[in-house]
Design a protein around this motif. Sequence first.
Motif, PDB file in Angstrom:
ATOM      1  N   THR A  52       4.522 -44.418  77.254  1.00 48.97           N
ATOM      2  CA  THR A  52       3.372 -43.824  76.569  1.00 48.97           C
ATOM      3  C   THR A  52       2.549 -44.879  75.838  1.00 48.97           C
ATOM      4  O   THR A  52       1.316 -44.916  75.952  1.00 48.97           O
ATOM      5  CB  THR A  52       3.844 -42.741  75.576  1.00 48.97           C
ATOM      6  OG1 THR A  52       4.586 -41.757  76.302  1.00 48.97           O
ATOM      7  CG2 THR A  52       2.675 -42.090  74.867  1.00 48.97           C
ATOM      8  N   VAL A  55       0.907 -47.441  78.523  1.00 49.84           N
ATOM      9  CA  VAL A  55      -0.188 -46.887  79.336  1.00 49.84           C
ATOM     10  C   VAL A  55      -1.414 -46.569  78.491  1.00 49.84           C
ATOM     11  O   VAL A  55      -2.549 -46.813  78.915  1.00 49.84           O
ATOM     12  CB  VAL A  55       0.293 -45.631  80.099  1.00 49.84           C
ATOM     13  CG1 VAL A  55      -0.870 -44.874  80.707  1.00 49.84           C
ATOM     14  CG2 VAL A  55       1.289 -46.025  81.174  1.00 49.84           C
ATOM     15  N   ASN A  56      -1.214 -46.038  77.300  1.00 49.00           N
ATOM     16  CA  ASN A  56      -2.346 -45.554  76.510  1.00 49.00           C
ATOM     17  C   ASN A  56      -2.897 -46.551  75.497  1.00 49.00           C
ATOM     18  O   ASN A  56      -4.063 -46.443  75.119  1.00 49.00           O
ATOM     19  CB  ASN A  56      -1.959 -44.268  75.788  1.00 49.00           C
ATOM     20  CG  ASN A  56      -1.701 -43.154  76.765  1.00 49.00           C
ATOM     21  OD1 ASN A  56      -2.574 -42.797  77.541  1.00 49.00           O
ATOM     22  ND2 ASN A  56      -0.495 -42.624  76.765  1.00 49.00           N
ATOM     23  N   LEU A  57      -2.092 -47.497  75.065  1.00 51.26           N
ATOM     24  CA  LEU A  57      -2.557 -48.430  74.039  1.00 51.26           C
ATOM     25  C   LEU A  57      -2.619 -49.878  74.519  1.00 51.26           C
ATOM     26  O   LEU A  57      -3.639 -50.543  74.363  1.00 51.26           O
ATOM     27  CB  LEU A  57      -1.644 -48.358  72.805  1.00 51.26           C
ATOM     28  CG  LEU A  57      -1.586 -47.028  72.078  1.00 51.26           C
ATOM     29  CD1 LEU A  57      -0.569 -47.088  70.948  1.00 51.26           C
ATOM     30  CD2 LEU A  57      -2.948 -46.658  71.543  1.00 51.26           C
ATOM     31  N   PRO A  60      -4.625 -50.945  78.588  1.00 47.38           N
ATOM     32  CA  PRO A  60      -6.099 -50.968  78.655  1.00 47.38           C
ATOM     33  C   PRO A  60      -6.693 -52.184  77.948  1.00 47.38           C
ATOM     34  O   PRO A  60      -7.627 -52.815  78.447  1.00 47.38           O
ATOM     35  CB  PRO A  60      -6.517 -49.669  77.964  1.00 47.38           C
ATOM     36  CG  PRO A  60      -5.353 -48.757  78.154  1.00 47.38           C
ATOM     37  CD  PRO A  60      -4.138 -49.646  78.071  1.00 47.38           C
TER      38      PRO A  60
END
Length: 88
Positions: A52, A55-57, A60
């Motif tokens: 989590t 992928v999200n923090l 990117p």
Amino acid sequence: MSAAVRARLAMTLAAWLAAFAVVMLLLALFGDLLAALPLAARAAVISGVLVTVMVNLVMPRLSTVISRWAGAPRPGTPPPGAGERVRS
């Protein structure tokens, strides 16, 4: 070495280092609580939080930084000259 290969190698190393840092942080903060759980539950919690966060923090931001550093185009960016008209 091409920019694409350099970017792939840099992304791999950066992702591994970021994952290592996230796991170390989780263990430092919640190691005692996680120790009470069975091995499969510990693995599920750590891997779930890791994926989590990555992928999200982390990814990117890393992909933007590394693509700039390596000179590789970002995904979805047309190659240079792709929008130019060909004159005959």
